[in-house]
Each structure stands twice: as structure tokens, then as C-alpha cells.
Enzyme design. Sequence first.
Site: not given
Lengths: 291, 291, 291, 291
Positions: C98, C173
Site C-alpha cells: 500500500t 482505496k
Amino acid sequence: MAAEGYGFLGLGIMGLAMAKNLLKLGVPLTVWNRSADKCDPLVELGATAAKTPAEVVLKSKITFAMLADPAVALTVALGPGGVVEAITPGKSYVDMSTVDADTSMTISKAITLKGGRFLEGPVSGSKKPAEDGQLVILAAGDESLYHDAAAPFDVMGKKSFFLGEIGNGAKMKLVVNMVMGSMMTAFSEGLSLAEKAGLKQTDLLDVLDLGAIANPMFKLKGPSVIKGSFPPAFPLKHQQKDMRLALALGDEVAQTMPVAAAANEVFKKARNLGHGDNDFSAVYKAISESS
Amino acid sequence: MAAEGYGFLGLGIMGLAMAKNLLKLGVPLTVWNRSADKCDPLVELGATAAKTPAEVVLKSKITFAMLADPAVALTVALGPGGVVEAITPGKSYVDMSTVDADTSMTISKAITLKGGRFLEGPVSGSKKPAEDGQLVILAAGDESLYHDAAAPFDVMGKKSFFLGEIGNGAKMKLVVNMVMGSMMTAFSEGLSLAEKAGLKQTDLLDVLDLGAIANPMFKLKGPSVIKGSFPPAFPLKHQQKDMRLALALGDEVAQTMPVAAAANEVFKKARNLGHGDNDFSAVYKAISESS
Amino acid sequence: MAAEGYGFLGLGIMGLAMAKNLLKLGVPLTVWNRSADKCDPLVELGATAAKTPAEVVLKSKITFAMLADPAVALTVALGPGGVVEAITPGKSYVDMSTVDADTSMTISKAITLKGGRFLEGPVSGSKKPAEDGQLVILAAGDESLYHDAAAPFDVMGKKSFFLGEIGNGAKMKLVVNMVMGSMMTAFSEGLSLAEKAGLKQTDLLDVLDLGAIANPMFKLKGPSVIKGSFPPAFPLKHQQKDMRLALALGDEVAQTMPVAAAANEVFKKARNLGHGDNDFSAVYKAISESS
Amino acid sequence: MAAEGYGFLGLGIMGLAMAKNLLKLGVPLTVWNRSADKCDPLVELGATAAKTPAEVVLKSKITFAMLADPAVALTVALGPGGVVEAITPGKSYVDMSTVDADTSMTISKAITLKGGRFLEGPVSGSKKPAEDGQLVILAAGDESLYHDAAAPFDVMGKKSFFLGEIGNGAKMKLVVNMVMGSMMTAFSEGLSLAEKAGLKQTDLLDVLDLGAIANPMFKLKGPSVIKGSFPPAFPLKHQQKDMRLALALGDEVAQTMPVAAAANEVFKKARNLGHGDNDFSAVYKAISESS
């Protein structure tokens, strides 16, 4: 000796008016501008023109600057022939340009590293107040310099503030502009509600102007908002940028600001509707528009 | 003949001051108050006291009223010995009490049914402006009566407005108070952000006071907010009620008002924190409080 | 020949589980981890351990990575012995860490400059889904690589998406987390209103769970919120950071998002009240607290 | 003896389906409808038709009702030939119509004054769940009656709740609808941001559907929102009315609800844009529209 006099860098609309007011102090004034011809009117009034910012600093006790943006402010301070080259202990620099806290900090470090003193001093007010010596000066940095600059500040502004550490001048402007943006949106809601509820918008302006929340902005912007006229005195996209930066400042310090956040979303909507380059009072269109 | 004179009903703090100013017109004045002794100071100055509202109306061309709340306004107008009993064509009634649109409408219908004329005229301003004849009068209803009342309005107020149909006076007050509530919340956000960001709150007050959004409310409330002092000039719960009513008005006409809605939620939070009976500037506490 | 096999870099909780699933494909797997002993369990299952990321790439057709944060991702890709050193045309790299769009972009450029292919593939889901091969993979970048990675994605995830250009994985996201943050705040308002209005909060949970807005988050978080228990599955300060970044993304594209903005201010309030390290469901405290 | 059986008043789409399910209990059922022919299908299945609500009550131990709106509910309960006329100690009445708390209270008082028992029981769910006996019943009022009605509730609903005092059923519906309205607005912001940020809206739907906030509403409404199709399953003006009422409930109990307030303003905007009669998911248009 000229090193007892003042210097001024940047003779745009604002700088020219400010430098003219400095001449009233009866102290030698050395000036510089990127396009040298802008120095002429001041030379006629008794100022001396210099070839570089460094030369101005060399001849001046305190040098003031009023530059277009952060990039120019950095070049004039740190570039070749720039302010820092001539700074020595006893010399002082006051940058009155509107720049962000980081730019201010960079310049401050370079000046103090060479033994000089530095003050940031962004102003509130535009051409007319600059000419009339009615600016509001939001100074921050070296407090002894703030006191030594009392006489120059006095002829350039109606009021000056010492706000503490470097960056506080920029922060103060953000806080003020944030309150202003929320107020303009609240004002727009009132104007639009008045119309839809069957009241005359001009009556609302008149009633507001007689009460506890009467203020120059409502008085100035109200009539043009009603006319649907938004000539850009302060472009909406800049107002929205300031609201975003103020909200970011609030984020850093965990300050909740629901009204500013709501207003910011309306300004974003107004940008989306194509009003970014109109006056910030065009936020009214994002409130009032219907199908 | 007394029917060419004026009448005044309700001699509380506001009414007494307003009636005194009416005497300046040099026209006979007949007054009434529920507690008769409140008439004495005016009788000493040349007014005549009456035993009932109806008696006042009988002796007056135009009767003014300044009563405590909608319930009293209804009783004085419609109850036994009330205004409506004595209304005939040629008689006029001006209710300057702060009441809702429905109450105004009810009184208006009863007066006009008997051939009289009616005007609602809520005011902006409190004791001092009432004494100084500096109220702002938000009149609505019968326009010919508005013009006939020009002289009385002139001695009681610094400015009067004719806002159209019955109910518009009340609506105008709501719109103004809504903008005021949003502004106070935006101001609180600015003050709280200033403090958390390392600025002096007093500096912010001073800077605001020199700029385009300077207004009497910021100047008056700012210093006490900073001190954490909230003596109730205008109780927070009343301000919040007005915001609720303004939002309800917006709901009726499908006017989006995101800033007022956000501010209203902060006022509700402040009520929840126990500030309902403090001044409405205590909304600051709901913005600034932390763990 | 090993260059027909897969590589995996980073064997933390997530990476270990994901690499184990890759073994199911029956293709040679070369692994690397900063602390070499983390490779042992995989070597026991048939994988080969390498000494550097570059060595893994040398032996693999497609190399996957699951690293702690942007800084580590950059070092592993661009540092000495890093991925880029061994990249040649025909080699591919899939970073499933991420990271922000800028980090992804930097790595992508370095890989493609050497003729390799790159895909970012952040995942939704934590330890359990990683072990069960039930992750959701948000891939973006080189579409042909996305297709070539179909089999690996299939054993690691229950579903993978190709979202277009580099950065779109990170953006997706943010959008999802923004909706989640607004929903958690709306849920908190409902729970707090229920209690103050005399309803049982557990009844509300039960009713919600039977209707059109029933969702796993309400079901999971509701009971602990009611108990006032906020063990940090997803820390509030991270949720607030994601809302800030989503709002910044909205600012770039002039998308008004009043609900997310309002929710963000409540999250800021919760941080201010000291809940930054609690679970993001602690936003409830900023809604429910009273004097 | 029929007084041991059940009664049902109001055989619209919902009531007919509910009464059919009651027949499954194998207990005598007496029905009434304003247009008598609506009773026929039930009579064919074994029910008895009555000429007035009072007659139904006379023949039934517990009488249920499913009526169009508060006005009809009041008439059927209190009007000539209405429920109250036949209520005696031992008789019970369960009104499952969707009415406000005041209407419920009025009926409750009239019933209990005559010695009867009363329960309000608004339902969540529409035609299909009514037919399938899958309604969610939000009962409030007389708890002993709630228990005595267990068998009927069991065939009509998948779940029933006893929520306490009269009015709590209506309040629970408001709280649920408020959370739903905020969620739909947050969802709209996510969808609109996705599109402007270069993501595919259908990808967002798919990703959401695999995660912690997956819910039937997103799944059902998402595809039609993307198509710009808003056939009114639940009209936007009714959703906005429920948000207004929920906010009013929050106002009463001083509960701050900034997200619901922000969402409500977007719904108002959507009404203003002409979407009042479209599905409440048309709130998306107020978020996404641009110049």
C-alpha cells in the site's frame, strides 16, 4: 552615510506606492527593480537606483521588499546579486511579499546565518491603502527588527502587528481569509433564501447594513452579487485555495471547523460550475442555482 | 379630537421608550398597560391613560403595540376589551411585537374583517436604540398604513422598511439571524484555530477589526469570548431556535444552506454541552473544547 | 529454467500468506526477505531463498512484492541489489504494497526505463483473507502484465480488478475508505440519536441488520461501539488521513463532497478528544459526548 | 366463538398480503375494507367480511390494521362505526400503518380509555416481504399485547421488535431512514469522485460489494444511478422529509448530527433541481452535476 538609510526591492503597483511613502521619512532611500525603468519616478523624488538587490542592501540599514510571488522572493533573496550576498551583522531584511511559511523560513535561515536580522511582513490591503499608507502589516520573526522598523511601518501602514515566530504572518492571513470565505457563503445563503422566501434582496442588504453584523464586504459585494456581476477583485479559486490551506492548518492541530469545511465544499462546487476565475463572491451561484 | 392622535399598548422596557419618543410628535397620545402604574411616567409627560386596549383604539387614529410574546399579542388584540372590539373603518393597528407569521396573520385577519388596517412591525435593536429612537423597523402588511405611520416610525426608528405581505417582517428577522449565527460560528472557528496554531487571539481581533469583514458583533463579542465570558445578551437557545426556523423556511422553498446547517449542528452541540442559557457566542465552546 | 517461475519479496504476515498460496500453482518460487530466516517456512514447502531482490528477479518471470511502507518499497525497488538492477525486457514486477500514487509512479518509471513491465496491486483485506486467498486486488499499470498475472492473482485473491493507469489502485482505496468513514459517522449519529431519543441501541443494530443497508461493518463494530470499546483494527488517525487525502483528490477535480467534509471534521474532533490511536469507530465519541 | 379469532382492517396491497398470512394460523379471521369487494379474495379463503371496523372488533380478540395514512387511521379508529366503539376490556388493537407519534398517541388513549390494549406496529418492507411473511415489525405500546400477538407477528414478519412506549416505532423508522439517507449521499460522493478521478464507476461498485461496507442498497441502486435512472421506489421528497423529521428529533434532544445535516442540504438541493418525485438515489445528481 547611505548605510543609515532604507532600501526597497520590487516596484510594482504595491511596492512603488510603499516606497514613495518611505521617502516621507526624510532618510536616504535606495531602490531596485528587475525592470530598471520602474525606478525613475522614485529617483525623481530623491531616491537612488541600484543595479542589484545586493547593492541596495550594501547601502541600507534596513531593506524592504514587495515581490510578486514565492519564486521571485527566493531569487531576489538567494540568487546571484541577491540580498544574502550583502548581508552582514547589523543589516536587516523585511520581506513584505505574500509567501508561504516555508519560503519565509528558507529566506530567514539564509539571512540569519550571515548574522543579519529578518522579518516577514505580509500586508492586508491593496493599491489604494498602499498609496494612502493605510496597509495592515502582519509582521513575524525578529522582534528587535520589528521595533527598529517602527517608523517605516508607520508611514506605510495604518497598523502593524508583531505576531511571533516566522510563519505566523502567513497563518494569520489564512485565518482571516477562512473567516471571510465562510461569511461570504453564509451571506450568499441569506441572499438566496431571502429571494426564494419572497423578500427583496436589496431590503436584506439595507437591514444588514444597519445591524450588528454590518461590514464593508457585505456593503461592497452585496449589490454586485444581486446583479449577478462577479468581476474578480479576489478570484474564487484563490479564496478556495486559502480555505483549503486553512483547513489543512486545522488538520495539523486537530481543530474541527465544520462551517469552514461546509463553505469550502460550496466553493469547490462553484469552481466546478466554472466560476474559478470570477470574484469569490460568485460562490453565490453555487448556492442559488436551480434547475 | 383625540381620534386624530396615537395610541400605544404595552409599556415594558421597549414600549415605554418608544411611547416617550411618540410624544415628541406633539400629537395626543393615549396609552395602556396591563399593570396600570406603568402609565404614570407617560401621563406626567402629557399622555392620557386608558383602561383597556379598546379604549385606546377608540381615541386614536393609529394604535401601536409592543407586547411580550405571541400569546399576549393575541389576547390584547382579540380578547375582551381588546383592539378588535373598537376597530372600525378608518382605524389602524401596528403591532411591533416579535411574533411568528401565523400570529401576525390571525391578528391581521381580525382587524381587516372589521374594516381596519393592519401592519406588523417587529424591530431590530434593544433598550438603548429604543430610547434613542434608533430602532430598525421591519414593517409588512398594509402599505398605505406604512406611509401614514411615517412620522411615528421616524421618531421611534432610524430606519423603517416596508417588506410586503404579512409575515415578511418575521421572515426578514430569521434571515438576518441565520447569517448572524453562521458568522458567529465561523468567527469561533477562526479564534480557536488561531490559538491552536500559535497565534494570539487578541491579534486576530485587531486584524479583523481593520479589514473588510470588520463588524460590531466581532468587536463586541470577541473580547468576552476570549475571556470565556458569556453573559446572555441573546441566549444561545434562542439563536439556535432561529437557525432551526430559518432552516425550516429554507426547507419549504428548497433552498440549500449547508453553512447554516453546519452552524446549527454546532449550536445544538453547544446546547448539549449546557450552554443553552449562555450568550449565543458560547458556541465557541463547542468548537474549541478538547479532551 | 527458474526464470519461468515466480518471485516474492517481503514475507511479513501478509506476504508470507500470499507466497504460500503462490506455491499452489506448482511453479518454481524464489523468495527474499530482509531478515532471511523468514524465508525458512517457505523453503520447507519447496521455495528457493535468494540473497537480494535482484537475485529473485533474475530467477523469476514475474516478481511480486508486499512491503511495509513507501520507503521500504522504494529501497527494495531502487536500492543496491534492488529489483531494477535485474530488470530486463521480458521481466515483470508487481508491487502489492500500500503506497501512494507518487511512489508507485517512481517505481513504474524505473522499471519501464529498463524495458520491464510494472503493475501496482494494493489489496483490500487483512491476515485471514490473505491466508484464505480471499484478498481483493486493485491492480493498475501494465494491462498485459495484469493478464499474465491472472493465475497468481487467482490463488491470492477472490477477485482482482484492472483499474487503468498507475495510481488508480491507490485512488480506489481512498474512495472506498472515504465512503466507509462517512458511513461510520452516519452510523454513530444514528446510534447516539437512538439512545437520546429513548430507543435501545441494540434494537437499532438488530433492525439495521435486517434491512437494505445491512453491512458487515455495522454488524462487526456496532456491539463494541455500544460497549464503548475501540480496540484499533484500523486506527482513527489513519482513517482521518484517508479522508483528508480523498478530500484533497476531490479538490483537484473540483468535486464537492459535503458529507465527507462534515464527517472529516468529526474525525478531527475525535482526534482532538484523544482518540487518534483508537479504532476509527471511536468517532462515535465525538458525536455522543456531552457535558 | 369468533371473539377468539383475529380481525384485519384495510386490505390494500400490504394489508391483503398480511391478512392472507394470518389465515395460516387456522383461527377465524374477520376482515373489513372501505371498498367491500376487496374482502372477496379473503372470504374465498375462509375469512368473514364485516360491514364496519366496529363489527370486526366485536368478533375478534385482536384486531390488526394496515391503513393508508394518519387521516385514515384516525377515522377508522375514532370515527362512526370505528374501532373504539366496540372496544371493551379484553379487546386489543394493533395498528401497523405508518403514522406519526402523535396520531399513534391519540388512538392509544382512546383505546385504553375504554379498557382495551393498544400497540403500534409500523413495518419495514414492502409488497414482496409482506407476501412472504418477511416483514420487520417495529412494535411499541402495550407489552403484554406484544406477547399475545406473537403468533400473528410470526406469520406476517421475519422478525418483530418491542421498542417500548408508544411513538418509539415511528422514531426507529426515522433513525434508520436518516442513516440510509446519509449513506446514499456518501455513496453518491464516492461514485462521482470515482468518475472525475478517472476510475470506472462499475469498478467501484464491484470493489464495494466485496468489502466491509457491502450492502443491498449499494448493490441495488448503484447500477441504476450510474445509468442515470431514478424510477421512484422511495421518492426523494419523502426521504428528505424523513431526514428533516430525524433532524427535528435530534434538535429536541440536543443531539448534534453534522453528517445528516449535510446530507439533508444535498437532498434539498436535489429537490430544488427538480428530483423530488424521482427515487431518493437521485441525490446523486445534486452531487455530480456540473456546468
